[in-house]
Design a protein around this motif. Structure first.
Motif, PDB file in Angstrom:
ATOM      1  N   ASP A  45       0.845  -1.188   0.000  1.00  0.00           N
ATOM      2  CA  ASP A  45       0.000   0.000   0.000  1.00  0.00           C
ATOM      3  C   ASP A  45       0.890   1.251   0.000  1.00  0.00           C
ATOM      4  O   ASP A  45       1.628   1.486   0.962  1.00  0.00           O
ATOM      5  CB  ASP A  45      -0.906  -0.014   1.233  1.00  0.00           C
ATOM      6  CG  ASP A  45      -1.930   1.106   1.224  1.00  0.00           C
ATOM      7  OD1 ASP A  45      -2.107   1.737   0.162  1.00  0.00           O
ATOM      8  OD2 ASP A  45      -2.544   1.330   2.283  1.00  0.00           O
ATOM      9  N   PRO A  46       0.832   2.094  -1.065  1.00  0.00           N
ATOM     10  CA  PRO A  46       1.717   3.268  -1.099  1.00  0.00           C
ATOM     11  C   PRO A  46       1.299   4.362  -0.119  1.00  0.00           C
ATOM     12  O   PRO A  46       2.124   5.197   0.264  1.00  0.00           O
ATOM     13  CB  PRO A  46       1.621   3.760  -2.545  1.00  0.00           C
ATOM     14  CG  PRO A  46       0.395   3.149  -3.097  1.00  0.00           C
ATOM     15  CD  PRO A  46       0.105   1.928  -2.303  1.00  0.00           C
ATOM     16  N   SER A  47       0.051   4.344   0.336  1.00  0.00           N
ATOM     17  CA  SER A  47      -0.393   5.383   1.264  1.00  0.00           C
ATOM     18  C   SER A  47      -0.100   5.032   2.720  1.00  0.00           C
ATOM     19  O   SER A  47      -0.318   5.862   3.608  1.00  0.00           O
ATOM     20  CB  SER A  47      -1.893   5.642   1.084  1.00  0.00           C
ATOM     21  OG  SER A  47      -2.616   4.480   1.397  1.00  0.00           O
ATOM     22  N   PHE A  48       0.384   3.821   2.993  1.00  0.00           N
ATOM     23  CA  PHE A  48       0.711   3.400   4.363  1.00  0.00           C
ATOM     24  C   PHE A  48       2.095   3.930   4.702  1.00  0.00           C
ATOM     25  O   PHE A  48       3.087   3.561   4.069  1.00  0.00           O
ATOM     26  CB  PHE A  48       0.656   1.865   4.470  1.00  0.00           C
ATOM     27  CG  PHE A  48       0.795   1.350   5.863  1.00  0.00           C
ATOM     28  CD1 PHE A  48      -0.252   1.456   6.762  1.00  0.00           C
ATOM     29  CD2 PHE A  48       1.974   0.759   6.292  1.00  0.00           C
ATOM     30  CE1 PHE A  48      -0.130   0.984   8.049  1.00  0.00           C
ATOM     31  CE2 PHE A  48       2.106   0.285   7.582  1.00  0.00           C
ATOM     32  CZ  PHE A  48       1.049   0.395   8.459  1.00  0.00           C
ATOM     33  N   VAL A  49       2.149   4.808   5.716  1.00  0.00           N
ATOM     34  CA  VAL A  49       3.412   5.483   6.030  1.00  0.00           C
ATOM     35  C   VAL A  49       4.102   4.939   7.275  1.00  0.00           C
ATOM     36  O   VAL A  49       5.230   5.319   7.559  1.00  0.00           O
ATOM     37  CB  VAL A  49       3.186   7.006   6.192  1.00  0.00           C
ATOM     38  CG1 VAL A  49       2.810   7.622   4.859  1.00  0.00           C
ATOM     39  CG2 VAL A  49       2.172   7.293   7.265  1.00  0.00           C
ATOM     40  N   ALA A  50       3.465   4.067   8.028  1.00  0.00           N
ATOM     41  CA  ALA A  50       4.083   3.521   9.244  1.00  0.00           C
ATOM     42  C   ALA A  50       5.128   2.473   8.855  1.00  0.00           C
ATOM     43  O   ALA A  50       5.391   2.227   7.682  1.00  0.00           O
ATOM     44  CB  ALA A  50       3.012   2.915  10.141  1.00  0.00           C
ATOM     45  N   GLN A  51       5.717   1.850   9.876  1.00  0.00           N
ATOM     46  CA  GLN A  51       6.746   0.843   9.622  1.00  0.00           C
ATOM     47  C   GLN A  51       6.140  -0.355   8.913  1.00  0.00           C
ATOM     48  O   GLN A  51       5.105  -0.875   9.311  1.00  0.00           O
ATOM     49  CB  GLN A  51       7.388   0.406  10.932  1.00  0.00           C
ATOM     50  CG  GLN A  51       8.520  -0.576  10.733  1.00  0.00           C
ATOM     51  CD  GLN A  51       9.173  -0.978  12.034  1.00  0.00           C
ATOM     52  OE1 GLN A  51       8.766  -0.543  13.097  1.00  0.00           O
ATOM     53  NE2 GLN A  51      10.193  -1.801  11.941  1.00  0.00           N
ATOM     54  N   LYS A  52       6.811  -0.797   7.860  1.00  0.00           N
ATOM     55  CA  LYS A  52       6.330  -1.939   7.084  1.00  0.00           C
ATOM     56  C   LYS A  52       7.099  -3.191   7.489  1.00  0.00           C
ATOM     57  O   LYS A  52       8.309  -3.153   7.712  1.00  0.00           O
ATOM     58  CB  LYS A  52       6.507  -1.668   5.587  1.00  0.00           C
ATOM     59  CG  LYS A  52       5.643  -0.532   5.090  1.00  0.00           C
ATOM     60  CD  LYS A  52       5.790  -0.359   3.599  1.00  0.00           C
ATOM     61  CE  LYS A  52       4.872   0.766   3.139  1.00  0.00           C
ATOM     62  NZ  LYS A  52       4.919   0.917   1.686  1.00  0.00           N
ATOM     63  N   TYR A  53       6.368  -4.293   7.576  1.00  0.00           N
ATOM     64  CA  TYR A  53       6.964  -5.569   7.961  1.00  0.00           C
ATOM     65  C   TYR A  53       7.005  -6.486   6.754  1.00  0.00           C
ATOM     66  O   TYR A  53       6.287  -6.302   5.783  1.00  0.00           O
ATOM     67  CB  TYR A  53       6.159  -6.231   9.083  1.00  0.00           C
ATOM     68  CG  TYR A  53       6.175  -5.452  10.377  1.00  0.00           C
ATOM     69  CD1 TYR A  53       7.275  -5.491  11.213  1.00  0.00           C
ATOM     70  CD2 TYR A  53       5.083  -4.685  10.755  1.00  0.00           C
ATOM     71  CE1 TYR A  53       7.289  -4.782  12.397  1.00  0.00           C
ATOM     72  CE2 TYR A  53       5.095  -3.969  11.936  1.00  0.00           C
ATOM     73  CZ  TYR A  53       6.199  -4.021  12.752  1.00  0.00           C
ATOM     74  OH  TYR A  53       6.199  -3.314  13.922  1.00  0.00           O
ATOM     75  N   GLU A  54       7.846  -7.510   6.850  1.00  0.00           N
ATOM     76  CA  GLU A  54       7.940  -8.527   5.813  1.00  0.00           C
ATOM     77  C   GLU A  54       7.554  -9.873   6.416  1.00  0.00           C
ATOM     78  O   GLU A  54       7.499 -10.032   7.634  1.00  0.00           O
ATOM     79  CB  GLU A  54       9.356  -8.605   5.254  1.00  0.00           C
ATOM     80  CG  GLU A  54       9.795  -7.361   4.519  1.00  0.00           C
ATOM     81  CD  GLU A  54      11.222  -7.473   4.011  1.00  0.00           C
ATOM     82  OE1 GLU A  54      11.869  -8.501   4.290  1.00  0.00           O
ATOM     83  OE2 GLU A  54      11.672  -6.532   3.363  1.00  0.00           O
ATOM     84  N   LEU A  55       7.294 -10.836   5.540  1.00  0.00           N
ATOM     85  CA  LEU A  55       6.983 -12.184   6.008  1.00  0.00           C
ATOM     86  C   LEU A  55       8.242 -12.793   6.605  1.00  0.00           C
ATOM     87  O   LEU A  55       9.297 -12.829   5.974  1.00  0.00           O
ATOM     88  CB  LEU A  55       6.476 -13.051   4.861  1.00  0.00           C
ATOM     89  CG  LEU A  55       5.203 -12.584   4.161  1.00  0.00           C
ATOM     90  CD1 LEU A  55       4.853 -13.543   3.037  1.00  0.00           C
ATOM     91  CD2 LEU A  55       4.059 -12.479   5.134  1.00  0.00           C
TER      92      LEU A  55
END
Length: 155
Positions: free
Chosen positions: A75-85
């Motif tokens: 999601d390009p609008s998600f600005v918080a920390q992104k996690y991976e599998l």
């Protein structure tokens, strides 16, 4: 909210797996607890169903969490920390698959037991090596049988 749902599903999967293991131990043919073979087969089938349900809970939890992670990651609008599998998700999927496979094997144990009756074996009595030797020696007389044994004769 989805994290609480995943935690609840994983806790229920662990609890169901524990009760499935207890029912599986009671339902095995090698234990003396549980009654007749038909009763043990039904208990083993119940253990299989519980294991399948446990695997489905675990699979649902891991998949729900992975879906949320991937949707947030792309999601390009998600600005918080992104996690991976991570490795924990893959281990969860593998464990859930093993629970489902093991549960289905337990469920098929009732079909195997009801279709083929157990074969009984006749007991012919115990035979030992000494009794076989004495029969051979009694049938063929041997003149060189020692009368006195040395102290190392039985070693």
């Amino acid at each position: 909210g989805y994290i609480q749902a995943c935690r609840g599903l994983m806790i229920s999967a662990v609890c169901l797996g524990f009760f499935g293991a207890i029912f599986g131990l009671v339902g095995m043919k090698c234990t003396k607890v549980g009654g007749s073979d038909q009763t043990k087969a039904k208990i083993a089938c119940l253990a299989g169903l519980i294991f399948i349900l446990s695997g489905l809970c675990s699979m649902t939890s891991c998949s729900l969490y992975a879906n949320r992670i991937t949707s947030e990651f792309f999601d390009p609008s998600f600005v918080a920390q992104k996690y991976e599998l991570g490795a924990a998700l893959f281990i969860g999927w593998a464990g859930a698959s093993l629970c489902i496979i093991g549960g289905s094997i337990f469920c098929f144990s009732i079909a195997e037991n009801s279709n083929s009756p157990r074969r009984g074996y006749a007991y012919n009595g115990a035979t030992s090596v000494m009794s076989a030797r004495t029969k051979v020696q009694n049938s063929i007389p041997d003149k060189t049988t020692p009368k006195h044994f040395d102290k190392n004769a039985y070693v």
